[in-house]
Scaffold this motif. Structure first.
Motif, PDB file in Angstrom:
ATOM      1  N   MET A 142       0.819  -1.205   0.000  1.00 36.39           N
ATOM      2  CA  MET A 142       0.000   0.000   0.000  1.00 36.39           C
ATOM      3  C   MET A 142       0.855   1.257   0.000  1.00 36.39           C
ATOM      4  SD  MET A 142      -3.223  -0.893   2.511  1.00 36.39           S
ATOM      5  CE  MET A 142      -2.322  -1.141   4.042  1.00 36.39           C
ATOM      6  N   ASP A 143       0.317   2.322  -0.561  1.00 37.44           N
ATOM      7  CA  ASP A 143       0.999   3.613  -0.583  1.00 37.44           C
ATOM      8  C   ASP A 143       0.505   4.537   0.525  1.00 37.44           C
ATOM      9  OD1 ASP A 143       2.675   3.031  -2.738  1.00 37.44           O
ATOM     10  OD2 ASP A 143       1.103   3.507  -4.181  1.00 37.44           O
ATOM     11  N   PHE A 144       0.125   3.951   1.653  1.00 37.68           N
ATOM     12  CA  PHE A 144      -0.303   4.710   2.822  1.00 37.68           C
ATOM     13  C   PHE A 144       0.731   4.547   3.933  1.00 37.68           C
ATOM     14  CE2 PHE A 144      -4.414   2.957   1.056  1.00 37.68           C
ATOM     15  CZ  PHE A 144      -4.745   4.104   0.344  1.00 37.68           C
ATOM     16  N   THR A 145       0.987   5.620   4.671  1.00 40.14           N
ATOM     17  CA  THR A 145       1.887   5.502   5.815  1.00 40.14           C
ATOM     18  C   THR A 145       1.244   4.623   6.889  1.00 40.14           C
ATOM     19  OG1 THR A 145       0.983   7.560   6.725  1.00 40.14           O
ATOM     20  CG2 THR A 145       3.013   7.717   5.422  1.00 40.14           C
ATOM     21  N   ALA A 146       2.087   3.987   7.678  1.00 38.20           N
ATOM     22  CA  ALA A 146       1.594   3.066   8.702  1.00 38.20           C
ATOM     23  C   ALA A 146       0.778   3.808   9.758  1.00 38.20           C
ATOM     24  CB  ALA A 146       2.772   2.352   9.366  1.00 38.20           C
ATOM     25  N   ALA A 147      -0.049   3.061  10.462  1.00 38.61           N
ATOM     26  CA  ALA A 147      -0.898   3.633  11.506  1.00 38.61           C
ATOM     27  C   ALA A 147      -0.043   4.352  12.551  1.00 38.61           C
ATOM     28  CB  ALA A 147      -1.705   2.529  12.175  1.00 38.61           C
ATOM     29  N   PRO A 148      -0.529   5.472  13.075  1.00 35.24           N
ATOM     30  CA  PRO A 148       0.252   6.216  14.079  1.00 35.24           C
ATOM     31  C   PRO A 148       0.690   5.362  15.263  1.00 35.24           C
ATOM     32  CG  PRO A 148      -1.575   7.557  13.301  1.00 35.24           C
ATOM     33  CD  PRO A 148      -1.764   6.197  12.704  1.00 35.24           C
ATOM     34  N   CYS A 149      -0.152   4.430  15.694  1.00 36.97           N
ATOM     35  CA  CYS A 149       0.221   3.607  16.844  1.00 36.97           C
ATOM     36  C   CYS A 149       1.456   2.759  16.541  1.00 36.97           C
ATOM     37  CB  CYS A 149      -0.951   2.728  17.279  1.00 36.97           C
ATOM     38  SG  CYS A 149      -1.522   1.535  16.038  1.00 36.97           S
ATOM     39  N   ILE A 150       1.587   2.308  15.313  1.00 40.88           N
ATOM     40  CA  ILE A 150       2.754   1.507  14.931  1.00 40.88           C
ATOM     41  C   ILE A 150       3.992   2.382  14.878  1.00 40.88           C
ATOM     42  CG2 ILE A 150       3.785   0.148  13.074  1.00 40.88           C
ATOM     43  CD1 ILE A 150       0.974  -0.840  12.395  1.00 40.88           C
ATOM     44  N   ARG A 151       3.857   3.540  14.307  1.00 40.47           N
ATOM     45  CA  ARG A 151       5.011   4.434  14.225  1.00 40.47           C
ATOM     46  C   ARG A 151       5.484   4.864  15.613  1.00 40.47           C
ATOM     47  NH1 ARG A 151       1.789   7.973  10.269  1.00 40.47           N
ATOM     48  NH2 ARG A 151       3.300   9.629  10.684  1.00 40.47           N
ATOM     49  N   ARG A 152       4.545   5.098  16.517  1.00 34.71           N
ATOM     50  CA  ARG A 152       4.938   5.444  17.895  1.00 34.71           C
ATOM     51  C   ARG A 152       5.702   4.295  18.544  1.00 34.71           C
ATOM     52  NH1 ARG A 152      -0.322   7.706  18.146  1.00 34.71           N
ATOM     53  NH2 ARG A 152      -1.092   5.825  19.195  1.00 34.71           N
ATOM     54  N   ALA A 153       5.203   3.073  18.349  1.00 32.82           N
ATOM     55  CA  ALA A 153       5.866   1.913  18.955  1.00 32.82           C
ATOM     56  C   ALA A 153       7.282   1.747  18.405  1.00 32.82           C
ATOM     57  CB  ALA A 153       5.047   0.653  18.695  1.00 32.82           C
ATOM     58  N   LEU A 154       7.458   1.972  17.109  1.00 34.24           N
ATOM     59  CA  LEU A 154       8.782   1.840  16.515  1.00 34.24           C
ATOM     60  C   LEU A 154       9.710   2.967  16.961  1.00 34.24           C
ATOM     61  CD1 LEU A 154       7.802   0.734  12.894  1.00 34.24           C
ATOM     62  CD2 LEU A 154       8.617  -0.691  14.777  1.00 34.24           C
ATOM     63  N   GLU A 155       9.176   4.187  17.070  1.00 31.58           N
ATOM     64  CA  GLU A 155       9.989   5.304  17.561  1.00 31.58           C
ATOM     65  C   GLU A 155      10.459   5.057  18.989  1.00 31.58           C
ATOM     66  OE1 GLU A 155       7.237   8.461  16.990  1.00 31.58           O
ATOM     67  OE2 GLU A 155       7.566   8.575  14.808  1.00 31.58           O
TER      68      GLU A 155
END
Length: 386
Positions: free
Chosen positions: A30-43
């Motif tokens: 997909m050409d959508f950025t990942a869900a904010p919750c996933i990005r927070r967990a990775l950060e």
């Protein structure tokens, strides 16, 4: 949020590693950025700064268990689940462990093209059961299925549930019938359910292993957050195997193949997706459904010779271009050369379906409209014999 565009060129993207004038709408990414919750967990994980060897916390299995219970009504147990680095590695491992060289692995075709690689690269034979198509809807030829399951050389059946590329959601009755036939003929089922969370709003899928004790005991189910949450590059998945002896075989096989150890980002991303990602996913599903409607309207108005397969799941559309009378590889190549639009040719998916193209619509609507414009431009030229 899904209308925003992100430039993915020159980022090491398999999908977007194409010429600047080209528009890739092929691979299931997909050409959508990942869900904010996933990005927070990775950060949060990156901020820790140390990325050594990893274990699997209890929260990992509980995230899967909670999600499948809430979303799909299937009660799993923690010891049924085995981590693996991806569904394709799991399927290839299963082919090696659960079959012997030259045995048949049965596929309902057309089907995800990499299944063929997992079978043929391991010295097994692909046995195809072509789906029937009527009124742009695909269905199982039950007589042909049983005949091929009854072949003593057939030992494994790879089921795509929901089905890629047709978008079929197999009913509980269909899955039960598959399970009974496979049990009758001593055939193990590998259920690839990676697209299960990408059903249309109001449509639900049924996990194969949940249908009956028979289906549960003859199956290995491959599941992951990667397709629904667009995190395939994190290499995270699981196999669910309720039957103890079969589970032990898969556990041994995955560990022997060294595809059962998580990287530093696989686990936190999975936990975040399944514990916090429901609202985002439901919004995504609604957006993709609107994209499907956009395609249907466009084809009806601008490309009435193209048949749109009736789909209930996935963001992949299966387009019947038989009216143009050109094999799919040649047709896809001509469209790409003329317009830059990069689609998947149907020939790669097996079966008597060489007239189809697969279109990935998991993109912002502006991108989708550009792709449809290019599709019309390419097919109009073909139609005029240019």
């Amino acid at each position: 949020m899904f209308d925003s565009t992100t430039d993915r060129r020159r980022t090491g993207s398999l999908k977007w590693d194409v010429a600047d004038h080209e528009l890739p709408m092929w691979v299931a990414d997909m050409d959508f950025t990942a869900a904010p919750c996933i990005r927070r967990a990775l950060e949060y994980r990156v901020a820790h700064g140390i990325f050594g060897y990893n274990t699997l916390p209890d929260e990992w299995a509980q995230a899967y268990i909670g999600w499948w219970q809430r979303r799909h009504g299937f009660s799993m147990q923690a010891d049924w689940l085995i981590f693996c680095t991806g569904i394709v590695p799991a399927i290839s491992t299963a082919v090696r462990k659960l079959t012997t060289p030259a045995e048949n692995v049965l596929l309902l075709t057309p089907v995800y093209n990499i299944f063929f690689n997992s079978v043929l690269n391991n010295g097994r034979r692909v046995l195809e059961c072509p789906l029937r198509c009527e009124d742009n809807r695909f269905s199982i030829d039950w007589a042909d299925l049983e005949q091929k399951l009854a072949d003593p050389q057939t030992s494994l059946f790879i089921l795509c549930n929901p089905h890629n590329p047709t978008g079929n959601i197999w009913s509980r009755e269909e899955l039960a019938r598959i399970g009974e036939l496979c049990a009758k003929h001593g055939v193990t089922v590998i259920a690839d359910e990676i697209h299960c969370d990408l059903t249309d709003p109001g449509c639900a899928y049924t996990p194969f292993a949940s249908v009956s004790p028979t289906c549960r005991d003859i199956s290995v189910t491959c599941i992951a957050p990667t397709k629904a949450f667009n995190i395939a590059g994190l290499q995270t998945a699981a196999v669910c195997v309720p039957q103890p002896q079969l589970r032990h075989k898969m556990w041994r096989a995955l560990n022997t193949d060294e595809v059962a150890e998580p990287n530093s980002f696989a686990v936190p991303a999975t936990i975040a997706a399944f514990n916090e990602g429901e609202a985002w996913l439901d919004s995504l599903r609604a957006y993709i459904a609107e994209n499907k409607q956009e395609v249907a309207r466009f084809l009806a108005a601008e490309l009435p010779r193209v048949g749109l397969t009736r789909s209930q799941a996935t963001y992949l559309l299966w387009l019947d271009c038989s009216a143009y009378g050109i094999p799919s590889v040649e047709l896809a190549d001509r469209i790409r050369r003329e317009t830059g639009l990069y689609l998947s040719a149907g020939a790669a998916f097996g079966g008597p379906h060489d007239c189809y193209l697969r279109l990935n619509i998991a993109c912002p609507r502006t991108t989708l409209r550009d792709g449809l414009r290019r599709l019309k431009q390419g097919l109009d030229k073909v139609g005029r014999g240019e």
